[in-house]
Scaffold this motif. Structure first.
Motif, short mmCIF file in Angstrom:
data_model
loop_
_atom_site.label_atom_id
_atom_site.label_comp_id
_atom_site.label_asym_id
_atom_site.label_seq_id
_atom_site.Cartn_x
_atom_site.Cartn_y
_atom_site.Cartn_z
N SER A 1 6.13 12.90 -2.30
CA SER A 1 6.80 11.61 -2.18
C SER A 1 5.82 10.62 -1.54
CB SER A 1 8.09 11.72 -1.37
OG SER A 1 7.80 12.12 -0.06
N SER A 2 6.26 9.39 -1.34
CA SER A 2 5.36 8.38 -0.83
C SER A 2 6.03 7.48 0.19
CB SER A 2 4.79 7.54 -1.97
OG SER A 2 5.82 6.83 -2.60
N LYS A 3 5.22 6.76 0.93
CA LYS A 3 5.66 5.77 1.90
C LYS A 3 4.98 4.46 1.52
CE LYS A 3 6.90 3.82 5.82
NZ LYS A 3 8.15 3.12 5.84
N THR A 4 5.74 3.37 1.46
CA THR A 4 5.20 2.06 1.10
C THR A 4 5.10 1.18 2.34
OG1 THR A 4 6.23 2.23 -1.08
CG2 THR A 4 5.54 0.05 -0.37
N PHE A 5 3.92 0.60 2.53
CA PHE A 5 3.69 -0.37 3.59
C PHE A 5 3.57 -1.74 2.93
CE2 PHE A 5 1.90 3.58 5.21
CZ PHE A 5 2.50 3.66 6.46
N THR A 6 4.38 -2.70 3.38
CA THR A 6 4.36 -4.04 2.82
C THR A 6 3.77 -5.01 3.84
OG1 THR A 6 6.32 -3.52 1.51
CG2 THR A 6 5.77 -5.84 1.75
N PHE A 7 2.82 -5.81 3.39
CA PHE A 7 2.17 -6.80 4.24
C PHE A 7 2.47 -8.18 3.67
CE2 PHE A 7 -0.20 -2.86 4.37
CZ PHE A 7 -0.29 -2.63 5.72
N ALA A 8 3.55 -8.80 4.17
CA ALA A 8 3.98 -10.10 3.68
C ALA A 8 4.10 -11.06 4.85
CB ALA A 8 5.33 -9.97 2.96
N GLU A 9 4.20 -12.36 4.50
CA GLU A 9 4.38 -13.43 5.48
C GLU A 9 3.28 -13.39 6.55
OE1 GLU A 9 6.45 -15.81 4.83
OE2 GLU A 9 7.53 -14.80 3.23
N GLU A 10 3.64 -13.13 7.83
CA GLU A 10 2.65 -13.16 8.90
C GLU A 10 1.71 -11.95 8.87
OE1 GLU A 10 6.20 -11.00 10.37
OE2 GLU A 10 6.00 -13.04 9.65
N ASN A 11 2.08 -10.87 8.18
CA ASN A 11 1.22 -9.69 8.07
C ASN A 11 0.36 -9.70 6.80
OD1 ASN A 11 2.25 -8.61 10.43
ND2 ASN A 11 3.92 -7.61 9.36
N TYR A 12 0.49 -10.74 6.00
CA TYR A 12 -0.26 -10.83 4.74
C TYR A 12 -1.76 -10.92 5.04
CZ TYR A 12 -1.95 -12.61 0.28
OH TYR A 12 -2.63 -12.77 -0.89
N PHE A 13 -2.57 -10.24 4.24
CA PHE A 13 -4.03 -10.35 4.35
C PHE A 13 -4.59 -10.74 3.00
CE2 PHE A 13 -3.08 -5.96 3.31
CZ PHE A 13 -3.96 -5.67 2.29
N ASP A 14 -5.63 -11.55 3.02
CA ASP A 14 -6.26 -12.02 1.80
C ASP A 14 -7.27 -10.98 1.33
OD1 ASP A 14 -6.86 -13.63 -0.32
OD2 ASP A 14 -8.16 -14.98 0.82
N ILE B 1 0.87 -1.18 0.00
CA ILE B 1 0.00 0.00 0.00
C ILE B 1 0.90 1.22 0.00
CG2 ILE B 1 -1.72 1.29 1.28
CD1 ILE B 1 -2.79 -1.36 2.31
N PHE B 2 0.61 2.15 -0.91
CA PHE B 2 1.41 3.37 -1.08
C PHE B 2 0.60 4.56 -0.58
CE2 PHE B 2 1.89 0.50 -4.72
CZ PHE B 2 3.18 0.09 -4.53
N VAL B 3 1.16 5.31 0.35
CA VAL B 3 0.56 6.56 0.83
C VAL B 3 1.37 7.69 0.23
CG1 VAL B 3 -0.05 7.96 2.83
CG2 VAL B 3 -0.23 5.47 2.95
N ARG B 4 0.73 8.50 -0.61
CA ARG B 4 1.43 9.57 -1.33
C ARG B 4 1.02 10.93 -0.77
NH1 ARG B 4 -0.76 6.20 -5.34
NH2 ARG B 4 0.81 4.84 -6.22
N ASN B 5 2.00 11.76 -0.50
CA ASN B 5 1.77 13.14 -0.08
C ASN B 5 1.82 14.00 -1.33
OD1 ASN B 5 1.65 15.64 1.09
ND2 ASN B 5 3.63 15.50 2.10
N LEU B 6 0.66 14.48 -1.78
CA LEU B 6 0.59 15.29 -3.00
C LEU B 6 0.69 16.78 -2.72
CD1 LEU B 6 -2.29 13.37 -4.80
CD2 LEU B 6 0.17 13.04 -5.02
N SER B 7 0.77 17.16 -1.46
CA SER B 7 0.84 18.58 -1.13
C SER B 7 2.28 19.07 -1.14
CB SER B 7 0.19 18.85 0.24
OG SER B 7 0.81 18.10 1.23
N SER B 8 2.46 20.36 -0.97
CA SER B 8 3.79 20.96 -1.06
C SER B 8 4.47 21.08 0.31
CB SER B 8 3.71 22.33 -1.71
OG SER B 8 2.90 23.17 -0.93
N LYS B 9 3.84 20.55 1.35
CA LYS B 9 4.42 20.58 2.69
C LYS B 9 4.53 19.16 3.21
CE LYS B 9 2.48 25.06 3.67
NZ LYS B 9 1.46 25.80 4.36
N PRO B 10 5.54 18.86 4.04
CA PRO B 10 5.66 17.51 4.59
C PRO B 10 4.51 17.22 5.55
CG PRO B 10 7.29 18.95 5.56
CD PRO B 10 6.62 19.73 4.49
#
Length: 142
Positions: free
Chosen positions: A100-113, A52-61
């Motif tokens: 910019s963006s932040k990526t959250f990875t859900f693999a192995e024990e955090n994987y969801f169907d 899942i990618f969370v993207r900040n499209l604004s001009s401030k952090p």
């Protein structure tokens, strides 16, 4: 009479110029407003995982203080949300720089169907807690 005509031209010029500058300022404010976009890349393999990618499209952090991944059913205002995943009590602030963006990875024990058998008519949402703002709930899938 010529003097009155010259004053009218200057007045009209000033009114047009100030209107144009006000429109430019409004356009800048509109482009710099707070905007977040969420995207995803779901796979069927737990070893690869879902992203899942969370993207900040604004001009401030922005500072993402907490997040929750949810199953949702029903329509607003009767929508029911059930937690799939969250970072737990150890969550710390995540800074996302402008554009910019932040990526959250859900693999192995955090994987969801996310298949049709699992969802059963539900949708997948993400609730983001951004510092200084009310929580934002965005629909991901379904």
């Amino acid at each position: 009479m010529q003097e009155t005509h010259d004053i009218n031209i200057i007045a009209w010029w000033g009114a047009l110029l100030s209107t144009f500058l006000a429109l430019v300022k409004l356009w800048e404010l509109w482009n710099d407003r707070f905007r977040i976009d969420i995207g995803y890349n779901f796979t069927g393999a737990p070893d690869i995982g879902n992203e899942i990618f969370v993207r900040n499209l604004s001009s401030k952090p922005i500072i993402l203080s907490y997040w929750e991944l949810l199953y949702g059913s029903g329509k607003w205002p009767f929508r029911k949300l059930e937690e799939i995943e969250s970072p737990g009590p150890d969550a710390c602030d995540i800074r996302i720089d402008p554009h910019s963006s932040k990526t959250f990875t859900f693999a192995e024990e955090n994987y969801f169907d996310w298949g049709l058998k699992t969802l059963k008519g539900r949708k997948i949402y993400m609730r983001l807690y951004v510092a200084g703002r009310r929580p934002v709930v965005k629909k991901l899938y379904g």
